[in-house]
Design a protein around this motif. Structure first.
Motif, PDB file in Angstrom:
ATOM      1  N   ALA A  95       0.839  -1.201   0.000  1.00 33.34           N
ATOM      2  CA  ALA A  95       0.000   0.000   0.000  1.00 33.34           C
ATOM      3  C   ALA A  95       0.873   1.250   0.000  1.00 33.34           C
ATOM      4  CB  ALA A  95      -0.929  -0.004   1.217  1.00 33.34           C
ATOM      5  N   LEU A  96       1.976   1.203   0.735  1.00 32.72           N
ATOM      6  CA  LEU A  96       2.872   2.356   0.776  1.00 32.72           C
ATOM      7  C   LEU A  96       3.603   2.565  -0.548  1.00 32.72           C
ATOM      8  CD1 LEU A  96       4.216   1.994   4.408  1.00 32.72           C
ATOM      9  CD2 LEU A  96       2.883   3.914   3.488  1.00 32.72           C
ATOM     10  N   ASP A  97       3.742   1.497  -1.324  1.00 34.30           N
ATOM     11  CA  ASP A  97       4.378   1.609  -2.644  1.00 34.30           C
ATOM     12  C   ASP A  97       3.494   2.348  -3.640  1.00 34.30           C
ATOM     13  OD1 ASP A  97       6.653   0.316  -1.770  1.00 34.30           O
ATOM     14  OD2 ASP A  97       6.074  -1.643  -2.598  1.00 34.30           O
ATOM     15  N   LYS A  98       2.207   2.393  -3.355  1.00 36.77           N
ATOM     16  CA  LYS A  98       1.272   3.103  -4.236  1.00 36.77           C
ATOM     17  C   LYS A  98       1.299   4.592  -3.905  1.00 36.77           C
ATOM     18  CE  LYS A  98      -1.782  -0.852  -4.593  1.00 36.77           C
ATOM     19  NZ  LYS A  98      -3.132  -1.347  -4.426  1.00 36.77           N
ATOM     20  N   ASP A  99       0.731   5.395  -4.786  1.00 39.66           N
ATOM     21  CA  ASP A  99       0.695   6.838  -4.571  1.00 39.66           C
ATOM     22  C   ASP A  99      -0.735   7.291  -4.291  1.00 39.66           C
ATOM     23  OD1 ASP A  99       1.853   9.323  -4.343  1.00 39.66           O
ATOM     24  OD2 ASP A  99       1.631   9.792  -6.480  1.00 39.66           O
ATOM     25  N   ASP A 100      -1.447   6.538  -3.447  1.00 39.77           N
ATOM     26  CA  ASP A 100      -2.860   6.798  -3.193  1.00 39.77           C
ATOM     27  C   ASP A 100      -3.124   7.670  -1.964  1.00 39.77           C
ATOM     28  OD1 ASP A 100      -3.445   5.252  -5.363  1.00 39.77           O
ATOM     29  OD2 ASP A 100      -4.176   3.530  -4.235  1.00 39.77           O
ATOM     30  N   PHE A 101      -2.090   7.986  -1.189  1.00 41.39           N
ATOM     31  CA  PHE A 101      -2.295   8.671   0.077  1.00 41.39           C
ATOM     32  C   PHE A 101      -1.813  10.116   0.034  1.00 41.39           C
ATOM     33  CE2 PHE A 101      -1.421   4.199   1.683  1.00 41.39           C
ATOM     34  CZ  PHE A 101      -2.742   3.900   1.950  1.00 41.39           C
ATOM     35  N   THR A 102      -2.516  10.968   0.779  1.00 39.86           N
ATOM     36  CA  THR A 102      -2.013  12.319   1.024  1.00 39.86           C
ATOM     37  C   THR A 102      -0.798  12.175   1.952  1.00 39.86           C
ATOM     38  OG1 THR A 102      -3.328  12.627   3.025  1.00 39.86           O
ATOM     39  CG2 THR A 102      -4.354  13.293   0.914  1.00 39.86           C
ATOM     40  N   PRO A 103       0.025  13.201   2.072  1.00 41.72           N
ATOM     41  CA  PRO A 103       1.168  13.107   2.993  1.00 41.72           C
ATOM     42  C   PRO A 103       0.747  12.797   4.432  1.00 41.72           C
ATOM     43  CG  PRO A 103       1.467  14.962   1.514  1.00 41.72           C
ATOM     44  CD  PRO A 103       0.067  14.432   1.266  1.00 41.72           C
ATOM     45  N   GLU A 104      -0.363  13.349   4.884  1.00 44.32           N
ATOM     46  CA  GLU A 104      -0.831  13.105   6.250  1.00 44.32           C
ATOM     47  C   GLU A 104      -1.222  11.638   6.448  1.00 44.32           C
ATOM     48  OE1 GLU A 104      -2.118  15.402   4.180  1.00 44.32           O
ATOM     49  OE2 GLU A 104      -1.654  17.338   5.072  1.00 44.32           O
ATOM     50  N   THR A 105      -1.964  11.109   5.487  1.00 44.38           N
ATOM     51  CA  THR A 105      -2.389   9.710   5.587  1.00 44.38           C
ATOM     52  C   THR A 105      -1.193   8.785   5.449  1.00 44.38           C
ATOM     53  OG1 THR A 105      -4.577  10.270   4.716  1.00 44.38           O
ATOM     54  CG2 THR A 105      -3.923   7.952   4.597  1.00 44.38           C
ATOM     55  N   ARG A 106      -0.280   9.107   4.552  1.00 44.52           N
ATOM     56  CA  ARG A 106       0.928   8.297   4.370  1.00 44.52           C
ATOM     57  C   ARG A 106       1.701   8.190   5.678  1.00 44.52           C
ATOM     58  NH1 ARG A 106       3.732   5.969   0.720  1.00 44.52           N
ATOM     59  NH2 ARG A 106       2.410   6.711  -0.957  1.00 44.52           N
ATOM     60  N   ALA A 107       1.800   9.283   6.419  1.00 39.15           N
ATOM     61  CA  ALA A 107       2.521   9.263   7.699  1.00 39.15           C
ATOM     62  C   ALA A 107       1.861   8.298   8.690  1.00 39.15           C
ATOM     63  CB  ALA A 107       2.603  10.667   8.278  1.00 39.15           C
ATOM     64  N   VAL A 108       0.540   8.296   8.724  1.00 37.65           N
ATOM     65  CA  VAL A 108      -0.186   7.390   9.623  1.00 37.65           C
ATOM     66  C   VAL A 108       0.050   5.940   9.204  1.00 37.65           C
ATOM     67  CG1 VAL A 108      -2.492   6.675  10.397  1.00 37.65           C
ATOM     68  CG2 VAL A 108      -1.929   9.109  10.232  1.00 37.65           C
ATOM     69  N   VAL A 109      -0.032   5.657   7.915  1.00 34.25           N
ATOM     70  CA  VAL A 109       0.164   4.292   7.418  1.00 34.25           C
ATOM     71  C   VAL A 109       1.618   3.855   7.632  1.00 34.25           C
ATOM     72  CG1 VAL A 109       0.063   2.793   5.378  1.00 34.25           C
ATOM     73  CG2 VAL A 109      -1.758   4.462   5.794  1.00 34.25           C
ATOM     74  N   GLN A 110       2.572   4.763   7.462  1.00 35.52           N
ATOM     75  CA  GLN A 110       3.976   4.423   7.716  1.00 35.52           C
ATOM     76  C   GLN A 110       4.198   4.070   9.181  1.00 35.52           C
ATOM     77  OE1 GLN A 110       5.716   8.019   6.065  1.00 35.52           O
ATOM     78  NE2 GLN A 110       6.536   6.886   4.309  1.00 35.52           N
ATOM     79  N   SER A 111       3.570   4.810  10.075  1.00 29.06           N
ATOM     80  CA  SER A 111       3.677   4.506  11.499  1.00 29.06           C
ATOM     81  C   SER A 111       3.085   3.126  11.801  1.00 29.06           C
ATOM     82  CB  SER A 111       2.967   5.594  12.314  1.00 29.06           C
ATOM     83  OG  SER A 111       3.025   5.294  13.680  1.00 29.06           O
TER      84      SER A 111
END
Length: 145
Positions: free
Chosen positions: A109-125
Motif C-alpha cells: 500500500a505504501l508503494d502506491k501513490d494513493d495517500f495524502t502526505p498526512e495519511t501516508r505518515a499514519v500508514v507508515q507509522s
C-alpha cells in the motif's frame, strides 16, 4: 483521495483481523510467556487500529470495527485458536504467517501513490509497528520450532 480512503479502510480491516487473532491465540496459549507476548501484541495492534481509525474519521469516513471477514489475514488469524489445540509450535507458525501477510499488505500500500502526505505518515507509522510484530513472530516461530 477516495481511493486512499478505501485502501486505508482495507488496511484497517486487516489490522483488526490481526488484533482479533492475537486475542484469540492468547486465550488458548498454554505457554505463559507466549500468552503474555500475544496479549501484548494484541494491545499494540489495537493501538494501531485506533490510529488508523482516527485517520479514517479525519478523512470523513466511518471508523472500522469488524475487520475483513473474507481476507487471507482473517483466515490465517482465525485459525490460530485451533492451532493451539495442536501445539504452541503450530500456533507460532500461524502467527508468523499472518504477520508476513499483513506486513506485505501495508508495504505494498505504501508503494502506491494513493495517500495524502498526512495519511501516508499514519500508514507508515502503522507499518513500523507491524514490521516489529513480524520480526517478533519470526523469533517466536524459531523459539517454538
Amino acid at each position: 483521495m477516495a481511493d486512499g480512503l478505501s485502501l486505508l479502510e482495507t488496511l484497517t480491516d486487516t489490522a483488526i483481523d490481526s488484533a482479533l487473532g492475537y486475542e484469540k491465540a492468547a486465550e488458548k496459549a498454554t505457554n505463559a510467556g507466549l500468552k503474555g507476548t500475544l496479549t501484548a501484541q494484541a494491545s499494540k495492534r489495537r493501538n494501531t487500529v485506533e490510529a488508523l481509525n482516527a485517520e479514517i474519521r479525519r478523512l470523513g469516513g466511518e471508523a472500522r470495527t469488524n475487520g475483513g471477514t473474507a481476507g487471507a489475514a482473517h483466515r490465517a488469524f482465525t485459525t490460530l485458536a485451533d492451532a493451539f489445540g495442536d501445539s504452541n509450535e503450530r500456533a507460532a507458525e500461524r502467527v508468523e504467517e499472518g504477520e508476513d501477510y499483513i506486513e506485505k499488505k501495508f508495504r505494498e500500500a505504501l508503494d502506491k501513490d494513493d495517500f495524502t502526505p498526512e495519511t501516508r505518515a499514519v500508514v507508515q507509522s502503522a507499518h513500523r509497528e507491524i514490521s516489529e510484530g513480524e520480526k517478533l513472530t519470526d523469533r517466536l516461530e524459531e523459539q517454538f520450532d
